[in-house]
Design an enzyme around this catalytic site. Structure first.
Site, PDB file in Angstrom:
ATOM      1  CG  HIS A 323      -1.929  -1.087   1.260  1.00 60.14           C
ATOM      2  ND1 HIS A 323      -3.014  -1.103   0.408  1.00 60.14           N
ATOM      3  CD2 HIS A 323      -2.021  -2.204   2.025  1.00 60.14           C
ATOM      4  CE1 HIS A 323      -3.744  -2.178   0.650  1.00 60.14           C
ATOM      5  NE2 HIS A 323      -3.158  -2.866   1.627  1.00 60.14           N
ATOM      6  CG  ASP A 380       8.401   5.317  12.306  1.00 56.45           C
ATOM      7  OD1 ASP A 380       7.811   4.279  11.946  1.00 56.45           O
ATOM      8  OD2 ASP A 380       8.547   5.632  13.492  1.00 56.45           O
ATOM      9  CE  LYS A 484      -4.046   7.104   3.041  1.00 54.23           C
ATOM     10  NZ  LYS A 484      -3.808   5.693   3.362  1.00 54.23           N
ATOM     11  CG  HIS A 489       0.227  10.934   7.137  1.00 57.02           C
ATOM     12  ND1 HIS A 489      -1.013  10.471   6.710  1.00 57.02           N
ATOM     13  CD2 HIS A 489       0.897   9.836   7.563  1.00 57.02           C
ATOM     14  CE1 HIS A 489      -1.088   9.171   6.890  1.00 57.02           C
ATOM     15  NE2 HIS A 489       0.056   8.746   7.393  1.00 57.02           N
TER      16      HIS A 489
END
Length: 503
Positions: A323, A380, A484, A489
């Site tokens: 993904h 991360d 999206k 982010h």
């Protein structure tokens, strides 16, 4: 087998100092060859020193000043076209060679019986002078090149031409040197020995090139060890401590029909004596085969300098999450080839022991760069819930269990923790660490929103079905991939990375 984590370390100050010291030694030898063997016999060498020599033969204008002036012009062009990083050691070499040439001529002029402005012939025979001068020049240039140095001039021309045309550096330098030496014929055209001087120039060029190749290849000679020993583990550990990598292969002794381990190691030829000593001290009765190899390329040896067949820049994204890969590849577009950990053969569970997103991202990117060589970026990411003091944060993927990534279990635990809590403010945060040969860069993205009381949507991954971004009536899981990516982010952080790469 889990590979050890070794931090990314740039070239040390000691290595840099050693480079500059060895470059200086090479320049002293080069100056000696030019001043004592080439100039007195009016032999033209290659490069900008050759151009300066021709001007000296005609005008007696000292070579170092012409050499400096020409190289200043080329260095300005190099800074514009190639950047400062290419030029630092070249600038040093040009200035130092100018100074050493001046000192060398002053020292010679101070000798008894030497006429000022006239360099004495150290060797009476012109041909022997060009042979000795060529040997010294080739050896001196090899020292400079082996220590990442450059004497400027035709090296700069070659680098600029190579940037725009598919011509090798060696071919461009050779063409320039032939033109420079050939032009000396017109300077001495009226002399009876004009052709002799040109031929001596070609001889010097040939001897210098052969010596250069010999010294550089001699320094780079490598050997391959195959060690058959019952104490293979101790031998492998001992070699590893020297900084050399070792591979242990499974084998079978066909005479005894018993399984054996074979230690394989590639090393520089200069290291072979020490390796033999280590082997003998551990197992003097083992069987060792050592063979010379023509080329070893990779970390600790030579770099692979062949041009890639693809014009795309290859980057590794330190993940196997499909993904994430699809999301990042769609943002980076067609200009980059993005490989996963699986694509580069990394099947190690890279440790993430940091306490912040930045520390974990850097840890992963440095691991890939160290062991696989590719420029790498790692992210991360996590969910930070205000009412939970920023949890799950860096533990987002393993929030429900340290055993694995279970999105359903993670969401169930989050809903339980927020049961009855009015403040459901949260944000998704991503930090990307991008590691190249000599630098580390960070890029961050953040999306604010809230946690819903129940899941909505079938798309996305992780906590997407529970997260409703501010200003939208769809959760991340209800949005299309394009929707999206435009606000996520990770999308924000990757867009900053792309802008940096393209700049």
């Amino acid at each position: 087998m889990t590979q050890p984590q070794i931090p990314f370390v740039p070239q040390t100050v000691q290595q840099e100092v050693r480079d500059y010291v060895m470059i200086t030694v090479g320049l002293i030898i080069y100056s000696f060859a030019l001043t004592c063997f080439m100039l007195p016999h009016e032999i033209t060498t290659g490069g900008m020193a050759g151009v300066a020599s021709i001007i000296y033969y005609v005008t007696h204008f000292e070579v170092q000043y012409t050499y400096l002036f020409i190289n200043v012009v080329f260095l300005i062009a190099a800074v514009i076209e190639l950047g400062w990083k290419f030029c630092f050691k070249t600038i040093y070499a040009v200035l130092m060679l100018t100074f050493i040439l001046w000192v060398m001529q002053r020292v010679i002029e101070m000798q008894p019986g030497v006429t000022p402005g006239v360099l004495p012939k150290m060797m009476p025979d012109r041909f022997m002078s060009c042979v000795i001068g060529g040997l010294l020049e080739g050896f001196a240039l090899a020292i400079c090149f082996l220590n990442n140095g450059s004497t400027g001039g035709t090296d700069i021309i070659a680098a600029i031409v190579n940037k725009y045309k598919n011509l090798s550096l060696g071919n461009v330098i050779l063409i320039c040197d032939i033109l420079i030496i050939s032009s000396s014929y017109f300077v001495f055209k009226g002399d009876s020995d004009s052709w002799q001087r040109v031929i001596c120039g070609y001889v010097t060029l040939s001897i210098s090139a052969v010596t250069l190749d010999y010294v550089m290849n001699r320094r780079r000679q490598s050997v391959q060890f195959m060690i058959f020993s019952r104490n293979y583990s101790k031998i492998a550990d001992a070699i590893n401590k020297t900084g050399r990598g070792v591979t242990v292969l499974d084998g079978m002794g066909w005479y005894t029909k018993t399984e054996r381990k074979v230690v394989v190691c590639l090393a520089k030829k200069s290291e072979s004596i020490n390796i033999f000593r280590m082997i003998k001290s551990i197992d003097p009765y083992c069987f060792v085969s050592m063979g010379q190899v023509h080329g070893v390329f990779g970390e600790g040896f030579d770099q692979i300098k062949a041009k890639s067949t693809s014009n795309k820049r290859t980057l590794v994204f330190a993940t196997n999450n499909q993904h994430k890969l699809e999301e990042v590849r769609s943002i980076l577009g067609e200009d980059f080839e993005v490989r996963s950990l699986e694509d580069v053969g990394c099947r190690t569970d890279i440790p993430e022991t940091g306490t912040t997103f930045r520390e974990n991202a850097l840890q992963k990117a440095q691991f890939v760069k160290k062991f696989y060589g590719f420029d790498c970026f790692a992210d991360d990411s996590g969910l930070e819930v205000e009412a939970l003091g920023g949890a799950p944060g860096v533990h987002s993927a393993r929030y429900a269990s340290e055993e694995g990534h279970d999105s359903e279990a993670n969401m169930a635990k989050l809903l339980t923790e927020l049961d009855g809590v009015e403040n459901r403010r949260a944000n998704f945060r991503t930090v990307i660490a991008f590691v190249t040969d000599d630098s580390v860069h960070y890029f961050e993205g953040k999306v604010d929103g809230k946690i819903l009381a129940e899941r909505r949507g079938e798309g996305g991954f992780g906590y997407d079905p529970l997260f409703l971004p501010d200003g939208y009536d769809k959760t991340f899981a209800e949005m299309s991939a394009d929707e999206k990516n435009s606000i996520s982010h990770r999308g924000q952080a990757v867009e900053k990375l792309v802008a940096f790469l393209k700049k």
